[in-house]
Design a protein around this motif. Structure first.
Motif, PDB file in Angstrom:
ATOM      1  N   HIS A  10       8.434   2.968  -2.527  1.00 47.20           N
ATOM      2  CA  HIS A  10       7.001   2.678  -2.548  1.00 47.20           C
ATOM      3  C   HIS A  10       6.228   3.889  -3.063  1.00 47.20           C
ATOM      4  N   PRO A  11       5.016   3.677  -3.558  1.00 47.22           N
ATOM      5  CA  PRO A  11       4.238   4.801  -4.108  1.00 47.22           C
ATOM      6  C   PRO A  11       3.992   5.894  -3.065  1.00 47.22           C
ATOM      7  N   TYR A  37      -3.566   2.779   3.110  1.00 46.86           N
ATOM      8  CA  TYR A  37      -2.164   3.198   3.207  1.00 46.86           C
ATOM      9  C   TYR A  37      -1.376   2.251   4.106  1.00 46.86           C
ATOM     10  N   HIS A  91       0.831  -1.190   0.000  1.00 48.05           N
ATOM     11  CA  HIS A  91       0.000   0.000   0.000  1.00 48.05           C
ATOM     12  C   HIS A  91       0.873   1.250   0.000  1.00 48.05           C
ATOM     13  N   PRO A  92       0.387   2.346  -0.577  1.00 45.11           N
ATOM     14  CA  PRO A  92       1.212   3.551  -0.697  1.00 45.11           C
ATOM     15  C   PRO A  92       1.374   4.292   0.626  1.00 45.11           C
TER      16      PRO A  92
END
Length: 471
Positions: free
Chosen positions: A31-32, A101, A6-7
């Motif tokens: 990571h995003p 997130y 997850h970002p």
């Protein structure tokens, strides 16, 4: 904790949020990164007065996020946060979109509060965004145009009176700016600049009461009086109502009214209302965080800027604090991704900066030495321009700013010699050239000492961008 796929989601694009995003991207964060902000432009709040006056341009103080984030790995989402679920690690937006997130950064900033004053939200103009600064400038221009058209003395007096509610740093900076600027604008229209009136209304008798800038009180008081037109004061005044053309207040148990065509509100801010709904401890809406800026019960969540406070080491909600917190959060997020422990955030307070009129400021270096007037103005703008997010934008704006300082390009204020105008064009140009030349000589003679003494101000970087040092 949610899966690492997850970002990392950042809520709020102010100093803390934007610098967290940019520094994560620069560190090749694996990571995003999603930055969620309801506006399409970043507001450089300390320089809003320069945007209002025209000393700096819109693209310098009020740039678009898409330009600042160009070339980064940050995904910008323009939307409004509707809800935050810390247990489910999910953020919901007004558009209906939801984001899960792995890590969350709360940097939602603060909102203007009117303390339930009747009429304040409808008729008082705040100054917390670029949009509001532009709106206030248009409003003031319109009032001056109306005043020059009317023969009614009482009506003209009302149109030419500006009431500013609150004598904190924002109120003082705005009052000093307008007391220099409005007489010049009105004179350009053919009016009598002496008719313009700027009034500062404050609940107590002390300006800057309880503020980090309180030690600048005497300097600010002198500056307020030494403008093109002196600023008037109404002290010990509790504002009870604001109407379309005036301020009602109580003073010495008497109700009084100040007729004013413009009413600006700088009396206070409150934390974002969403923060009050979170199931975590807070101090008047500011979330209580650990020394690493994490929520004690939700270590995957960081909070910074106006959103957060620490009982062990509270910091003022200023740009320099939020900027440093953003960098520190980015570093800790990267450490967490590398399975390293977070480290406490160290904030270095480098002094305070205040705008005290057109081309005039005070730079209180490390709260020990005050550098005033044109020299203070140059240090203040150099220090703030150094904080501009995005190196390319920083270089462009810095070069434009220095050109304007040296050559006074496109500035009508330098063509005026009105009353007590603080600095004429020739003096300003000479002062700017001298102040630029002095650090250049110092840097050439003692580069290490120069870097150590002035690294806080942004001046070394400023000079390196414009005149790279010889090797």
């Amino acid at each position: 904790m949610r899966q690492a796929s997850h970002p990392t989601v950042i809520l709020g694009g102010g100093f803390a949020g934007l610098f967290t995003a940019l520094y994560l991207s620069q560190q090749n964060y694996s990571h995003p990164i999603i930055l969620i902000e309801q506006r399409d432009r970043f507001t450089f709040k300390p320089l809003l007065y320069e945007l209002l006056s025209g000393e700096l341009r819109c693209e310098q103080v009020y740039p678009k996020y898409k330009d600042l984030l160009a070339g980064s790995h940050v995904n910008f989402v323009q939307d409004t946060v509707q809800a935050i679920d810390l247990h489910q690690q999910q953020v919901s937006l007004d558009s209906g979109e939801k984001f899960n997130y792995s890590h969350l950064v709360l940097a939602l900033g603060s909102k203007t509060t009117y303390f339930n004053t009747p009429g304040a939200a409808e008729y008082a103009i705040p100054l917390t965004s670029g949009e509001q600064a532009i709106a206030l400038r248009k409003h003031l221009r319109h009032r001056l145009y109306q005043a020059i058209q009317t023969q009614d003395v009482a009506r003209r007096r009302l149109l030419l009176t500006v009431a500013i509610i609150g004598a904190g740093p924002a109120g003082i900076e705005l009052a000093c700016t307008l007391a220099d600027l409005l007489p010049i604008w009105y004179d350009e229209l053919g009016g009598d600049a002496a008719e313009v009136r700027v009034v500062l209304i404050n609940r107590s008798r002390e300006i800057l009461k309880g503020d980090v800038n309180s030690h600048l009180r005497c300097t600010a008081q002198r500056a307020l009086k030494n403008r093109v037109i002196p600023v008037d004061f109404v002290f010990d005044a509790a504002v009870t109502q604001i109407t379309a053309d005036g301020v009602e207040y109580k003073q010495n148990d008497q109700t009084k009214v100040l007729q004013a065509g413009t009413i600006a509100w700088t009396a206070g801010t409150a934390p974002h209302p969403l923060l009050m709904e979170l199931p975590v401890p807070n101090n008047r809406g500011r979330l209580l965080v650990t020394p690493t800026l994490q929520l004690p019960d939700f270590p995957e969540v960081f909070a910074a800027g106006d959103c957060a406070t620490s009982s062990d080491n509270p910091q003022p909600p200023t740009a320099q604090v939020a900027y440093q917190q953003g960098i520190a959060i980015a570093q800790n997020l990267k450490r967490m991704r590398e399975s390293k422990p977070s480290v406490p955030v160290q904030i270095s307070m480098r002094g305070t900066l205040m705008k005290l009129g057109l081309n005039e400021s005070v730079a209180n270096l490390f709260n020990k030495v005050q550098i005033k007037r044109q020299a203070g103005h140059l240090i203040r703008e150099a220090a703030y321009l150094q904080l501009l997010p995005n190196a390319a934008h920083n270089r462009k704006v810095t070069a434009e700013w220095l050109t304007d300082e040296l050559f006074q390009r496109d500035r009508s204020i330098t063509h005026m010699q009105l009353g007590q105008t603080p600095f004429l064009a020739g003096m300003a140009t000479t002062a700017a050239a001298m102040i630029l030349a002095t650090p250049l000589v110092w840097r050439a003679a003692q580069p290490t000492q120069f870097q150590q003494n002035f690294s806080w101000s942004g001046i070394p970087t400023l000079l390196n961008q414009l005149t790279p040092p010889t090797r």
